[in-house]
Design an enzyme around this catalytic site. Structure first.
Site, mmCIF file in Angstrom:
data_model
loop_
_atom_site.group_PDB
_atom_site.id
_atom_site.type_symbol
_atom_site.label_atom_id
_atom_site.label_comp_id
_atom_site.label_asym_id
_atom_site.label_seq_id
_atom_site.Cartn_x
_atom_site.Cartn_y
_atom_site.Cartn_z
ATOM 1 N N GLY A 10 0.828 -1.221 0.198
ATOM 2 C CA GLY A 10 0.231 0.320 0.024
ATOM 3 C C GLY A 10 0.578 1.065 0.200
ATOM 4 O O GLY A 10 0.383 2.558 0.605
ATOM 5 N N SER A 11 1.631 1.464 -0.282
ATOM 6 C CA SER A 11 2.849 2.110 -0.147
ATOM 7 C C SER A 11 2.148 3.842 -1.471
ATOM 8 O O SER A 11 2.267 4.540 -1.238
ATOM 9 C CB SER A 11 4.154 2.750 -0.761
ATOM 10 O OG SER A 11 4.185 1.707 -2.273
ATOM 11 N N ASN A 12 1.611 2.644 -2.961
ATOM 12 C CA ASN A 12 0.645 3.970 -3.245
ATOM 13 C C ASN A 12 -0.265 4.831 -3.060
ATOM 14 O O ASN A 12 -0.175 5.411 -3.503
ATOM 15 C CB ASN A 12 0.431 3.397 -5.132
ATOM 16 C CG ASN A 12 2.189 3.227 -6.261
ATOM 17 O OD1 ASN A 12 2.083 4.071 -6.769
ATOM 18 N ND2 ASN A 12 2.598 1.783 -5.838
ATOM 19 N N ARG A 67 -15.828 -15.433 -9.220
ATOM 20 C CA ARG A 67 -15.729 -14.305 -9.441
ATOM 21 C C ARG A 67 -17.245 -12.981 -9.401
ATOM 22 O O ARG A 67 -16.768 -12.010 -8.957
ATOM 23 C CB ARG A 67 -14.672 -13.602 -11.051
ATOM 24 C CG ARG A 67 -13.952 -12.219 -11.505
ATOM 25 C CD ARG A 67 -13.500 -12.225 -12.177
ATOM 26 N NE ARG A 67 -13.814 -13.122 -13.739
ATOM 27 C CZ ARG A 67 -13.060 -12.212 -14.813
ATOM 28 N NH1 ARG A 67 -11.380 -12.174 -13.970
ATOM 29 N NH2 ARG A 67 -13.336 -12.234 -15.817
ATOM 30 N N ARG A 111 -5.908 -8.504 -8.293
ATOM 31 C CA ARG A 111 -7.204 -9.507 -9.219
ATOM 32 C C ARG A 111 -6.920 -9.100 -10.849
ATOM 33 O O ARG A 111 -7.448 -7.779 -10.713
ATOM 34 C CB ARG A 111 -8.323 -9.636 -8.339
ATOM 35 C CG ARG A 111 -8.397 -9.965 -7.155
ATOM 36 C CD ARG A 111 -8.869 -11.661 -7.518
ATOM 37 N NE ARG A 111 -9.419 -12.250 -8.008
ATOM 38 C CZ ARG A 111 -10.897 -13.002 -7.924
ATOM 39 N NH1 ARG A 111 -10.294 -13.105 -6.858
ATOM 40 N NH2 ARG A 111 -11.482 -13.148 -8.631
ATOM 41 N N HIS A 135 1.308 1.132 -13.427
ATOM 42 C CA HIS A 135 1.462 -0.176 -13.193
ATOM 43 C C HIS A 135 2.590 0.242 -13.357
ATOM 44 O O HIS A 135 3.672 1.173 -14.127
ATOM 45 C CB HIS A 135 1.486 -0.638 -14.775
ATOM 46 C CG HIS A 135 2.127 -2.032 -15.577
ATOM 47 N ND1 HIS A 135 2.146 -3.298 -14.704
ATOM 48 C CD2 HIS A 135 2.884 -2.081 -16.039
ATOM 49 C CE1 HIS A 135 2.612 -4.642 -15.124
ATOM 50 N NE2 HIS A 135 3.395 -3.308 -15.933
ATOM 51 N N ASP A 152 -11.017 -3.353 -20.592
ATOM 52 C CA ASP A 152 -11.580 -5.030 -20.760
ATOM 53 C C ASP A 152 -10.128 -5.743 -20.803
ATOM 54 O O ASP A 152 -9.948 -7.018 -20.255
ATOM 55 C CB ASP A 152 -12.186 -5.234 -22.005
ATOM 56 C CG ASP A 152 -13.513 -5.230 -21.818
ATOM 57 O OD1 ASP A 152 -13.664 -4.704 -20.598
ATOM 58 O OD2 ASP A 152 -14.535 -5.316 -22.430
ATOM 59 N N GLN A 190 9.265 7.164 -8.559
ATOM 60 C CA GLN A 190 7.895 7.684 -9.220
ATOM 61 C C GLN A 190 6.560 7.763 -8.978
ATOM 62 O O GLN A 190 5.886 7.972 -10.144
ATOM 63 C CB GLN A 190 8.803 7.334 -10.469
ATOM 64 C CG GLN A 190 10.682 7.799 -11.105
ATOM 65 C CD GLN A 190 10.602 9.830 -10.877
ATOM 66 O OE1 GLN A 190 9.712 9.781 -10.797
ATOM 67 N NE2 GLN A 190 10.854 9.088 -9.655
ATOM 68 N N GLU A 191 6.243 5.923 -9.221
ATOM 69 C CA GLU A 191 5.511 5.943 -9.069
ATOM 70 C C GLU A 191 4.497 6.688 -8.231
ATOM 71 O O GLU A 191 3.308 7.202 -7.917
ATOM 72 C CB GLU A 191 5.082 3.964 -8.473
ATOM 73 C CG GLU A 191 5.656 3.259 -9.237
ATOM 74 C CD GLU A 191 5.035 2.043 -8.571
ATOM 75 O OE1 GLU A 191 3.814 1.528 -8.713
ATOM 76 O OE2 GLU A 191 6.276 1.019 -9.504
HETATM 77 C C1 GRF Z 1 3.625 -1.511 -7.421
HETATM 78 O O1 GRF Z 1 4.745 -1.124 -8.405
HETATM 79 C C2 GRF Z 1 2.274 -1.354 -8.849
HETATM 80 O O2 GRF Z 1 3.072 -0.378 -9.656
HETATM 81 C C3 GRF Z 1 2.085 -2.877 -8.755
HETATM 82 O O3 GRF Z 1 2.227 -3.504 -7.238
HETATM 83 C C4 GRF Z 1 2.995 -2.184 -6.446
HETATM 84 C C5 GRF Z 1 2.590 -2.478 -5.400
HETATM 85 O O4 GRF Z 1 2.664 -1.014 -4.655
HETATM 86 N N1 GRF Z 1 1.213 -2.559 -9.643
HETATM 87 P P1 GRF Z 1 1.928 -0.885 -2.976
HETATM 88 O O5 GRF Z 1 1.614 -1.964 -2.506
HETATM 89 O O6 GRF Z 1 1.750 0.488 -3.939
HETATM 90 O O7 GRF Z 1 3.184 -0.462 -2.251
#
Ligand code: GRF
Length: 222
Positions: A11-13, A64, A90, A108, A141, A172-173
């Protein structure tokens, strides 16, 4: 703007988005964090920030369909207008994507359309590419195929392995995901006929060299 974040891991993002909302750069609020796994750090981060959490696990009986119906029900209960996938492991069905059309973003850790799917940084190192990066895109999709909003480019340097490259990309994310969410919450970013429209951002000619000069970002952060 009510934001729902779907997570599966650290969950860093998510944290970068929470911080952006807290300091006012994102004119919005994370109203719910949903994980498909219990006990992950992302849920802890949400709780610490006083945000409601839910665990929606794969339904063995209902498959699903039942899983996504539960997901949609929780998101709607919390009035979510924008869904952010942040390390959510998922794949969402066409049914779900249509239900929230133009309202789902994903991050991504590669320069899409190169290296979609899993083990992305490892594959980038193995392929010997000189640059990789991160992409925020609208979800469609396909798997990591949706319209691209913003990308950051980082070098792949001698001696890199999947871990060191992932760490460089992750920095960078944490810049470009809150930026995309900010644009969306400001009403400047939307999807029109499957194409990204960014008011006051598209058409800017120069990419932005990130402060620490560690990445190129386009469209520039604003
Ligand atoms: C990130 O590298 C994101 O791009 C990918 O999974 C990772 C998740 O990291 N889809 P976090 O859980 O946000 O730390």
């Amino acid at each position: 703007m009510a934001i729902g974040v779907l997570v599966s891991g650290s969950g860093s993002n998510l944290q970068a988005i929470i911080d952006g909302c807290a300091d006012g750069t994102i004119p919005g609020q994370v109203t719910i964090v949903i994980s498909n796994k219990d006990g992950v750090l992302a849920l802890e981060r949400a709780r610490k920030a006083g945000i409601a959490t839910a665990v929606v696990e794969n339904s063995r009986a209902g498959g699903r369909e039942a899983f996504e119906k539960n997901l949609a029900e929780v998101l709607e209960r919390f009035g979510v207008q924008l869904i952010c996938l942040a390390g959510f492991m998922r794949i969402l069905s066409p049914w779900f994507v249509r239900r929230f059309a133009g309202r789902i973003l994903n991050i991504h850790p590669a320069l899409l359309p190169a290296f979609p799917g899993l083990e992305v940084q490892k594959r980038a190192v193995a392929a010997g590419v000189r640059f990789s990066g991160a992409t925020v895109h609208f979800v469609d999709d396909g798997v990591d195929t949706g319209p691209i909003v913003i990308q950051a480019v980082v070098p792949v340097v001698p001696g890199d392995d999947a871990k060191s490259l992932a760490a460089r990309i992750l920095v960078q994310e944490h810049r470009i995901y809150p930026q995309a969410v900010r644009w969306y919450a400001q009403g400047r970013l939307r999807l029109v006929d499957g194409k990204v429209v960014l008011e006051g951002g598209d058409g800017v000619v120069n990419a932005m060299l990130d402060e620490g000069k560690k990445a190129w970002i386009y469209p520039p952060v604003s």
